[in-house]
Design a protein around this motif. Sequence first.
Motif, mmCIF file in Angstrom:
data_model
loop_
_atom_site.group_PDB
_atom_site.id
_atom_site.type_symbol
_atom_site.label_atom_id
_atom_site.label_comp_id
_atom_site.label_asym_id
_atom_site.label_seq_id
_atom_site.Cartn_x
_atom_site.Cartn_y
_atom_site.Cartn_z
ATOM 1 N N CYS A 40 8.872 -29.521 -26.061
ATOM 2 C CA CYS A 40 8.171 -30.359 -25.146
ATOM 3 C C CYS A 40 8.725 -31.672 -25.382
ATOM 4 O O CYS A 40 9.491 -31.869 -26.240
ATOM 5 N N CYS A 43 8.674 -33.157 -28.731
ATOM 6 C CA CYS A 43 9.582 -32.614 -29.834
ATOM 7 C C CYS A 43 10.957 -33.490 -29.547
ATOM 8 O O CYS A 43 11.454 -33.696 -30.562
ATOM 9 N N ILE A 64 15.521 -29.961 -23.308
ATOM 10 C CA ILE A 64 14.304 -29.343 -23.857
ATOM 11 C C ILE A 64 14.356 -28.058 -23.432
ATOM 12 O O ILE A 64 14.228 -27.158 -24.463
ATOM 13 N N CYS A 202 5.379 -22.148 -26.265
ATOM 14 C CA CYS A 202 6.057 -21.994 -24.667
ATOM 15 C C CYS A 202 6.782 -20.749 -24.926
ATOM 16 O O CYS A 202 7.049 -20.148 -23.822
#
Length: 209
Positions: A40, A43, A64, A202
Amino acid sequence: MKQITIILSIVIGLMGVSQLDAQSSKDRDQFEVQVDGLGCPFCAYGLEKKFKEFKDIKDIAIDIETGDFSFTYPAAKELTMEAVVAQVVKAGYTPNDAKITRANGTVETNKEAEKEVISEVTTSKLYVNGMCGMCKARIEKATTAVSGVASAVWDIDTKMLTVSYDHQLTSEKDIEKAAAGVGHDTNSTRATDDSYDNLHPCCKYERAN
């Protein structure tokens, strides 16, 4: 005449700046790291913030989806591979492949000794469950690390892993075990609940019953 002089001064000034920029880029090392665990924008922000502890870092770029992270740093400071890898770990992430292209043209990597020569190559397609670019990087890293595997490429859309390997050194079962070991179910090998639970949110694909 005065206007011409002013214009010439501006042009010469811009040329000087351009030359300085070119010289500056030649005096910088290029760093590229594939980072596992970026899921994300927050992050990515955390990783960038940690690396900004290195004074004079520039040209930071983070993807990402794939985990690709790159930046430049003054060559004179001789930033080492060990320091870069350690900084990724300090930020809370896992460094995978890393490469440094020094200003003088030399290239350094963090890869271990070259894998053994593959004599008889067999190519197979194996179903490996996953969701995203982070899954792709994780699956490919785990399966290419298997002794005897020459290459492994996972397709996000089809969930199929195309793997080339020496059948005298390994097997489809061993390769599937490697994928399951990092949390990804295959048609014949199911990942443990612990390894699945350790996946980034995710990456949590829907598991078959």
